[in-house]
Design a protein around this motif. Sequence first.
Motif, mmCIF file in Angstrom:
data_model
loop_
_atom_site.group_PDB
_atom_site.id
_atom_site.type_symbol
_atom_site.label_atom_id
_atom_site.label_comp_id
_atom_site.label_asym_id
_atom_site.label_seq_id
_atom_site.Cartn_x
_atom_site.Cartn_y
_atom_site.Cartn_z
ATOM 1 N N PHE A 84 32.969 6.005 5.553
ATOM 2 C CA PHE A 84 32.877 7.423 5.904
ATOM 3 C C PHE A 84 32.333 8.183 4.712
ATOM 4 N N PHE A 85 31.750 9.350 4.995
ATOM 5 C CA PHE A 85 31.156 10.131 3.908
ATOM 6 C C PHE A 85 31.415 11.615 4.102
ATOM 7 N N THR A 86 31.336 12.316 2.986
ATOM 8 C CA THR A 86 31.500 13.759 2.957
ATOM 9 C C THR A 86 30.731 14.288 1.753
ATOM 10 N N THR A 87 30.719 15.592 1.589
ATOM 11 C CA THR A 87 30.047 16.175 0.436
ATOM 12 C C THR A 87 31.056 16.353 -0.700
ATOM 13 N N PRO A 88 30.579 16.393 -1.942
ATOM 14 C CA PRO A 88 31.499 16.512 -3.086
ATOM 15 C C PRO A 88 32.399 17.743 -3.035
ATOM 16 N N ASP A 89 31.944 18.838 -2.418
ATOM 17 C CA ASP A 89 32.782 20.038 -2.367
ATOM 18 C C ASP A 89 33.996 19.865 -1.451
ATOM 19 N N ASN A 90 34.035 18.799 -0.652
ATOM 20 C CA ASN A 90 35.193 18.514 0.209
ATOM 21 C C ASN A 90 36.189 17.559 -0.433
#
Length: 98
Positions: A84-90
């Motif tokens: 899974f992936f997300t952006t660094p701000d999350n």
Amino acid sequence: NNKPPILNTSYNIELDIDDFFEWEKNITLDKKNKSSIYLFDNKIFFSAKVISCENDGVWVLSFGNDIVLIEASGTCEINKFVSFFTTPDNVRLYPIEL
């Protein structure tokens, strides 16, 4: 406390991933069967093993020797690895004292 980490120093941290993961959008099965984390194209990618799924959409993942909780929808297969992936701000890291 917003201080940058000191290089070559070990920290005990709590990892908070503040995102919702949707099956086949930002979470899928992973065939590597190995926990990992890496940054690519301004996204943080995780791979972890599913150890349980709660009725409220919280998935409990084994990330190496640690536990990570995420909120997700879709197919939940116990003992399978997911990517899974997300952006660094999350993603937030909090130092903790053991």
